[in-house]
Design an enzyme around this catalytic site. Structure first.
Site, PDB file in Angstrom:
ATOM      1  N   ILE A   1      -2.149  -5.600   8.841  1.00  0.00           N
ATOM      2  CA  ILE A   1      -2.603  -5.093   7.556  1.00  0.00           C
ATOM      3  C   ILE A   1      -1.408  -4.534   6.801  1.00  0.00           C
ATOM      4  CG2 ILE A   1      -3.185  -2.864   8.599  1.00  0.00           C
ATOM      5  CD1 ILE A   1      -5.365  -2.556   6.463  1.00  0.00           C
TER       6      ILE A   1
ATOM      7  N   GLY B   1      -4.661   5.585  -0.820  1.00  0.00           N
ATOM      8  CA  GLY B   1      -5.901   5.473  -0.070  1.00  0.00           C
ATOM      9  C   GLY B   1      -6.439   4.061   0.020  1.00  0.00           C
TER      10      GLY B   1
ATOM     11  N   GLU C   1      -5.748  -5.143  16.362  1.00  0.00           N
ATOM     12  CA  GLU C   1      -4.863  -5.616  17.424  1.00  0.00           C
ATOM     13  C   GLU C   1      -3.832  -4.531  17.733  1.00  0.00           C
ATOM     14  OE1 GLU C   1      -1.307  -8.751  17.264  1.00  0.00           O
ATOM     15  OE2 GLU C   1      -3.272  -9.718  17.075  1.00  0.00           O
TER      16      GLU C   1
END
Length: 369
Positions: free
Chosen positions: A215, A225, A248
């Site tokens: 990510i 945020g 992960e």
């Protein structure tokens, strides 16, 4: 399986398109360099100093293994030996639409002007925040687009190369066909312009039930945020698929900060709303109420290991032995949330998903034959 001839034709078309838009002819390094880079990323220094992306120019954090047209044969040869050369590219220009790259600012501008004519990202729009509820002009429109790595392979490779500049413990996924990519897109309501500001990737088939592989919110949009919003989307999709999992491992330091805020908010909200009722089913030990970790996990869809980790981090619980039960000072929940400035507001609008998206019915919900 496609024939060698058809594979060569396909590669030729990709390279021809790439050249015509001002990008290098080879979008990825050799397999040997990929393997070496995967092992040595943590020890090698940055190889690109800064990138120009959208209206922003910013420093990179880690090396990324762009092809020899960008890094040069010498740098890639040294990489195969596990050695670093320091900065070999001062500025790399990245298209804000397709993530193709160039060291020539004029070529980049010409390509991007053409690329911007197609305003939509690749893939399918699966989520719209406040779908059908109106949008605030100041906030704009927030959407998530699902991209299949097997369908938009070159786009996903280029996105991964760019992302690696800011990820310390993830190898670039050149085997992008095994992944789906979820793009976080902001739309300016006045101009209609769409800007990709981050993404997460997810394996199509994860034997470990991972709901997220990597990510990244791109640096100009960090500390707003937005990472928690994407994490929330990944959990919402997993819940629809009836998969209990998590990210992960290992998680990067930056990723862990976002996950701690997300886990803390979700667990804190559930405890404040449900602790008193749930505790009626449990005995008190030494005057301290107890709660079961497995119940929190089941209700929040956060894996029990991550729930346990977060409860320890929040430091207002005491695990009882090696079991799932823990003693808890419920008054400590609000104190922790306030101290860490964590909001318990919902970050995902569940009505924002496409109707039926990723939903997997249980045996009880399925219609009888």
């Amino acid at each position: 399986m496609a024939s060698v001839q058809s594979q060569r034709k396909k590669k030729g078309r990709l390279n021809s398109t790439y050249k015509s838009l001002g990008g290098p002819s080879n979008p990825s390094p050799t397999p040997e360099v990929e393997k070496k880079a995967e092992k040595e990323d943590r020890t090698l220094s940055r190889n690109i100093d800064e990138v120009v992306f959208a209206d922003h120019s910013f420093k990179t954090w880690y090396p990324s293994w762009y092809p020899k047209e960008i890094l040069g044969e010498k740098a890639l040869a040294l990489a195969e030996e596990g050695k670093g050369t320091g900065i070999v590219v001062k500025t790399l220009y990245i298209c804000r639409k397709c993530f193709k790259y160039s060291m020539d600012g004029v070529e980049w501008k010409t390509h991007q002007d053409l690329c911007e004519k197609n305003n939509d990202p690749p893939g399918q729009e699966i989520y719209v925040k406040n779908r059908g509820k109106g949008e605030e002009a100041g906030e704009g429109r927030w959407t998530v687009w699902e991209v299949d790595g097997a369908v938009d392979k070159l786009f996903c490779q280029n996105l991964s190369l760019f992302a690696k500049l800011f990820l310390d413990n993830k190898s670039v996924f050149f085997d992008v066909e095994a992944f789906k990519y979820f793009l976080y897109v902001h739309t300016n309501l006045e101009s209609g312009d769409k800007q990709i500001i981050g993404f997460f990737s997810k394996e199509k088939m994860s034997w470990d039930n991972n709901n997220l592989a990597c990510i990244l919110i791109f640096p100009p949009w960090q500390k707003k945020g937005l990472g928690s919003n994407l994490i929330g989307i990944s959990y919402s999709i997993a819940r629809r698929e009836r998969i209990m999992g998590g990210p992960e491992k290992p998680i990067s330091d930056l990723g862990r900060k976002s996950y701690k805020r997300y886990w803390g908010a979700v667990i804190g909200r559930w405890l404040l709303n449900n602790f008193e009722e749930e505790n009626k089913n449990y005995s008190k030990k030494k005057g301290m109420p107890t709660i079961n970790v497995s119940i929190i996990s089941k209700e929040t869809w956060i894996h029990a290991d991550d729930v346990q980790y977060m409860l320890r981090e929040m430091n207002f619980v005491k695990l009882i032995g090696k079991g799932p039960a823990c003693e808890m000072d419920i008054n400590g929940v609000e104190e922790w949330l306030a101290k860490n400035k964590v909001s318990i507001a919902q970050v995902v609008d569940e009505d924002g998903f496409l109707p039926g998206y990723a939903e997997k019915k249980t045996s009880e919900e399925r219609e009888p034959n």
